[in-house]
Structure formats: C-alpha cells, structure tokens
Design a protein around this motif. Structure first.
Motif, mmCIF file in Angstrom:
data_model
loop_
_atom_site.group_PDB
_atom_site.id
_atom_site.type_symbol
_atom_site.label_atom_id
_atom_site.label_comp_id
_atom_site.label_asym_id
_atom_site.label_seq_id
_atom_site.Cartn_x
_atom_site.Cartn_y
_atom_site.Cartn_z
ATOM 1 N N TYR A 22 0.841 -1.192 0.000
ATOM 2 C CA TYR A 22 0.000 0.000 0.000
ATOM 3 C C TYR A 22 0.883 1.250 0.000
ATOM 4 O O TYR A 22 1.816 1.382 0.792
ATOM 5 N N GLY A 23 0.569 2.162 -0.882
ATOM 6 C CA GLY A 23 1.358 3.373 -1.006
ATOM 7 C C GLY A 23 2.345 3.331 -2.156
ATOM 8 O O GLY A 23 2.913 4.367 -2.521
ATOM 9 N N GLN A 24 2.558 2.146 -2.726
ATOM 10 C CA GLN A 24 3.477 2.048 -3.858
ATOM 11 C C GLN A 24 2.785 2.482 -5.157
ATOM 12 O O GLN A 24 1.605 2.229 -5.357
ATOM 13 N N ILE A 25 3.565 3.110 -6.008
ATOM 14 C CA ILE A 25 3.080 3.554 -7.314
ATOM 15 C C ILE A 25 3.994 2.961 -8.361
ATOM 16 O O ILE A 25 5.193 3.259 -8.396
ATOM 17 N N GLU A 26 3.443 2.108 -9.204
ATOM 18 C CA GLU A 26 4.237 1.410 -10.217
ATOM 19 C C GLU A 26 4.080 2.110 -11.561
ATOM 20 O O GLU A 26 2.971 2.376 -12.027
ATOM 21 N N TYR A 27 5.213 2.400 -12.203
ATOM 22 C CA TYR A 27 5.245 3.063 -13.503
ATOM 23 C C TYR A 27 5.785 2.068 -14.524
ATOM 24 O O TYR A 27 6.905 1.538 -14.358
ATOM 25 N N ALA A 28 4.995 1.815 -15.557
ATOM 26 C CA ALA A 28 5.402 0.897 -16.621
ATOM 27 C C ALA A 28 5.390 1.660 -17.937
ATOM 28 O O ALA A 28 4.323 2.055 -18.434
ATOM 29 N N TYR A 29 6.585 1.866 -18.493
ATOM 30 C CA TYR A 29 6.707 2.567 -19.774
ATOM 31 C C TYR A 29 7.351 1.602 -20.761
ATOM 32 O O TYR A 29 8.529 1.234 -20.624
ATOM 33 N N GLY A 30 6.558 1.180 -21.737
ATOM 34 C CA GLY A 30 7.055 0.158 -22.660
ATOM 35 C C GLY A 30 7.244 -1.157 -21.923
ATOM 36 O O GLY A 30 6.319 -1.684 -21.297
ATOM 37 N N ASP A 31 8.456 -1.709 -21.955
ATOM 38 C CA ASP A 31 8.755 -2.960 -21.254
ATOM 39 C C ASP A 31 9.555 -2.727 -19.980
ATOM 40 O O ASP A 31 10.089 -3.674 -19.401
ATOM 41 N N ARG A 32 9.643 -1.488 -19.516
ATOM 42 C CA ARG A 32 10.381 -1.172 -18.305
ATOM 43 C C ARG A 32 9.419 -0.722 -17.217
ATOM 44 O O ARG A 32 8.412 -0.051 -17.493
ATOM 45 N N THR A 33 9.755 -1.107 -15.975
ATOM 46 C CA THR A 33 8.916 -0.738 -14.830
ATOM 47 C C THR A 33 9.787 -0.245 -13.686
ATOM 48 O O THR A 33 10.968 -0.605 -13.578
#
Length: 473
Positions: A382-393
């Motif tokens: 909880y509180g984490q924000i995951e960023y996925a751009y293309g094939d990278r996270t």
C-alpha cells in the motif's frame, strides 16, 4: 365530382400548410425577442435576485480581500511566500463562489418565469399559434435567460472592477476563463429551469423539480466524492464538477463540449414538450431520442482530452521544457496506484502529477488498485506507485513531480531537460482594506438597481384624449 372536391380540398390544405411554413420561416424574430426581454425585465424575480446577490457577493469579496491582505503582510518580506498568493484563488473564486450559490438556488426561479407564467395564464396556447417555429420560440426564451444571467452577474463583475481599482492584479486569460465557466453554468441552470417549466403544470412544481436537480447534484457530489469506478463517473455528472476546472484556470475542450451538448439536449427536450396539443406518448418517444443524443454527446466529450492551461502560475502544467520532452514519449505509460481514492496522497498525486501526464502525453493509463478498506488495514504494497513505460517498470512512493519525472525519464532512456529559468510565479501580494466597499454592495448598487427597476416599471405617459384633426373644438 367527389374526386375533384377531394383533390381541391387536399390542394387547399397543402397550400395552407405551405403558407404557414413560409410565414414561420420568414417571420422576423426581433419583435418576439423584444417581447421576451420586456417580460423578463418586468418581472419581480429577476430584480429580487439581483438585490439579494449584491450583499452576498459584497460580503464574500470583502472577507476575501481581508484574508488576502493578512497573508500579503507576511509575504511582502519573503518572495517564497509571495509565490503562493494568487488572486484567482484568493479573490476571484471566493467572490464568484457566492455568486455560484445564488445562481444555483435562485436563478431557476428567474428562468421558470420566462415560460411558467405564460403556461399558467393560458397565453402559451396563443403563443404557439404565432408564425414562429417552436425552436424559434425557445431560442428567444434562451436569449432572455442569457440576458437575465448577464444582469444578475453585475455585482460579481463590479467586484472585479473594485479589485482592479484597489490595485489588485487580474490576469486576463484566467479571469475570462472563469467568467466563461460561470456563463456556461448559468445557461445550464437556466435550461433546467425552462425544461422544468414546460413539463410542469405550474411554477411551484417547476421550482421543486429544478431545485431537486440542482441541490440533488450537490448531494451526489458529496456522497460519491473520492470513490472510484461507477461512483466516480456518477460524481462527475454533478453540476458542481462543471466549475472546478475553470476555477483552476483550466480550459477543457471536452468539458465545454459536454456542457454544450447537455444544454442543447435540454433545449431540444423543451422544444418537444412545448406544443400543448401534442400527445404525451409522442412527446415521450421524441424525448427518448433527445436523451440518447445527450448521452452520445457526453460520450464524445469524455474522449476529448485537449485542454489549455490558462492559469498564470501554470498550476496545471509542468515546466515548458518538461512538457516538450514528455510530448515526445509515444510508448504507452501505465501507472498502477496502490492508494485508496480518498487517501490525501492520491489526491495530491492526482493533482500534481497524474492529471498533468494525461494532458501532455499521448497514451497514459491510470489504474487505481486499492480499495477503501486498505486505508484501515494497509498491506505492504500500500502506497506504492508502479510506472510501466514500454517494457520497463519502476516503483516509487513519492507524490512529488521532482522525483517522479526523473524516474520516468530513466524508464524512457532520455536525459532530463535543463531547468527552466524565469518561469517562477512571482505572486501578487497586496495589503489593502476593502471595508468601505461594503457601502457600494449594501447601499449604492442596490439603490441603483431599485431606481432602474422603478424606471422600467413606470407607466407610459398620458397623451391625452385622441381628437380627430378635422373636429371642431
């Protein structure tokens, strides 16, 4: 003979219909518009609302100036504090906020009078027999409603003039944008009042229907605020939501299209229900098609993301160098937020980062992963924000653009741009007293309104008895 008589009768009916259609298409709208303006100016509802708006806007304006002056006294010694002093937030929004309340609660009565009195007196049956199309009649009444809104906005507009006279700062783009938002909202409330008047038997019932819609939208907004999914979509249907982007200095094309579609749909429904002799079943069938058109218009509006940040402090945008670089990132960006919708961190993230990404980048998807219960019993993620751009996270817990933008640039494999110079908002602190302005809003302006009202309602001059020129004395 019978066939010839039938053909003659049919020809006469067709000729009569064509003559009526031609008369309706060529009838001048000037006399009709003048009639509507005279009737709404002669009514007491408009002038009563105008008198009530004066002290309401005046008190809100004076209190806003007092609070702004207190904050400015400390900010004059610190440029950092001065950057947070925006006249849009501190003066314009509070002054027009009281005007918004008055329009929500009182303006439906003014709009209802445009049509309700004719319906109660039976004059509507005579009005529809005039050589005008129903759409022309409703267009004239909408013009009268627009004129009424312009009149009741005089106290709020005078507050802007007083602020400028006191030496306050007004940025033209954000000020005009705020006025546009209130204009659209006023016409929307007026359209609701006209529709309520045309579907009701009397003005009292129409007022109840109109207030049920306007006040019900407040309840809808308060009840469903901070929720996700269908509840969030329903909360966006509230009338309150229409003004918030304008109050933040944001001109959204989708919002303008959506409000315009609703106003046009309500006008079409008013045209459908206007003719007294049309069967109710036929009106209902036509109303369904109008509702479908409104829904289609709202659906199109939700797909329009074009917007312009007109705020002087660029609160809705990143720096210009960051925006130019972000606009070149064409791969899909998926942001998975493990926060509840009512969490203050999500609200801050939404305002400072997510909304800006959606405005600038071509393909952004935000997924709200957590539910309301996670606030009470949070998990490790909880509180984490995951960023996925293309094939990278990558994952972060920050809600600040200073940490999120470098993270995104690293995922995209690009170098962060050089810091912008000269884009910092200077702020406009001003220490001034506006207590004397209360005399204008509580005395001068109401007195002027009463004098104009009495001048409009004065009886016509007596021209004396009519005497034939050739008559002997």
């Amino acid at each position: 003979m019978r066939r010839r008589d039938c053909r003659t009768a049919h020809w006469r009916i067709s000729s009569l219909r064509s003559r009526k259609a031609y008369a309706r298409s060529t009838a001048p709208i000037g006399p009709l518009l003048a009639k509507e303006l005279r009737e709404i100016a002669a009514g007491r509802a408009l002038w009563t609302m105008l008198l009530l708006v004066c002290p309401l806007v005046g008190y809100s304006f004076v209190q806003a100036v007092s609070l702004f002056s207190e904050s400015s006294a400390a900010a004059l010694q610190s440029p950092v504090l001065a950057r947070s002093l925006s006249p849009l937030d501190a003066i314009l929004v509070p002054a027009f906020g009281s005007f918004y309340v008055a329009v929500t609660l009182l303006f439906p009565f003014v709009a209802i009078r445009v049509l309700g009195q004719e319906k109660e007196s039976g004059a509507l049956r005579l009005l529809v027999q005039l050589p005008y199309r129903p759409s022309t009649l409703i267009a004239a009444k909408f013009c009268a409603v627009l004129a009424a809104w312009l009149m009741v906005s005089i106290p709020a507009l005078s507050a802007l003039a007083v602020w400028a006279i006191l030496g306050g700062h007004l940025a033209a783009p954000e000020t005009l944008n705020l006025l546009l938002g209130h204009l659209l909202y006023g016409v929307l409330v007026g359209a609701i009042g006209l529709l309520a008047a045309v579907v009701s038997d009397n003005s009292a019932t129409a007022a109840i229907i109109a207030l049920a819609v306007t006040i019900g939208s407040w309840v809808l907004d308060f009840t469903l605020a901070g929720r996700s999914g269908l509840s969030a979509w329903l909360a966006q249907m509230s009338l309150t939501q229409t003004l918030r982007p304008f109050e933040q200095g944001l001109l959204s094309a989708g919002l303008v299209v959506g409000i315009t579609a609703v106003i046009g749909g309500l006008a079409a429904l008013t045209i459908v229900w206007l003719p007294p002799g049309t069967p109710v079943r036929a009106k209902i069938v036509r109303s369904v098609s109008c509702v479908l058109v409104i829904a289609a218009g709202l659906g199109v509006a939700t797909q329009i993301r074009a917007s312009v940040d007109l705020s002087e402090d660029r609160r809705n945008s990143f720096s210009r160098t960051d925006e130019r670089l972000l606009a070149t990132l064409r791969l899909p960006l998926v942001i998975r937020v493990n926060l509840a919708a009512e969490d203050p961190r999500y609200i801050d993230l939404r305002r400072s980062v997510l909304a800006k990404f959606e405005r600038i980048m071509p393909d952004v998807t935000v997924v709200l992963a957590s539910e309301r219960s996670n606030v009470v019993n949070p998990s490790d993620t909880y509180g984490q924000i995951e960023y996925a751009y293309g094939d990278r996270t990558d994952v972060s817990r920050s809600t600040s653009p200073r940490e999120i933008l470098p993270l995104l640039y690293a995922l995209a494999g690009t170098q962060p741009p050089a810091p912008s110079v000269g884009e910092e908002y200077p702020g406009y602190p001003l220490v001034v007293s506006a207590d004397a302005v209360l005399l204008w809003f509580f005395g001068g302006l109401p007195l002027l309104i009463v004098l104009v009202w009495r001048w409009i309602r004065r009886p016509p001059p007596d021209k004396g008895p009519l005497v034939h020129p050739g008559a002997k004395p």
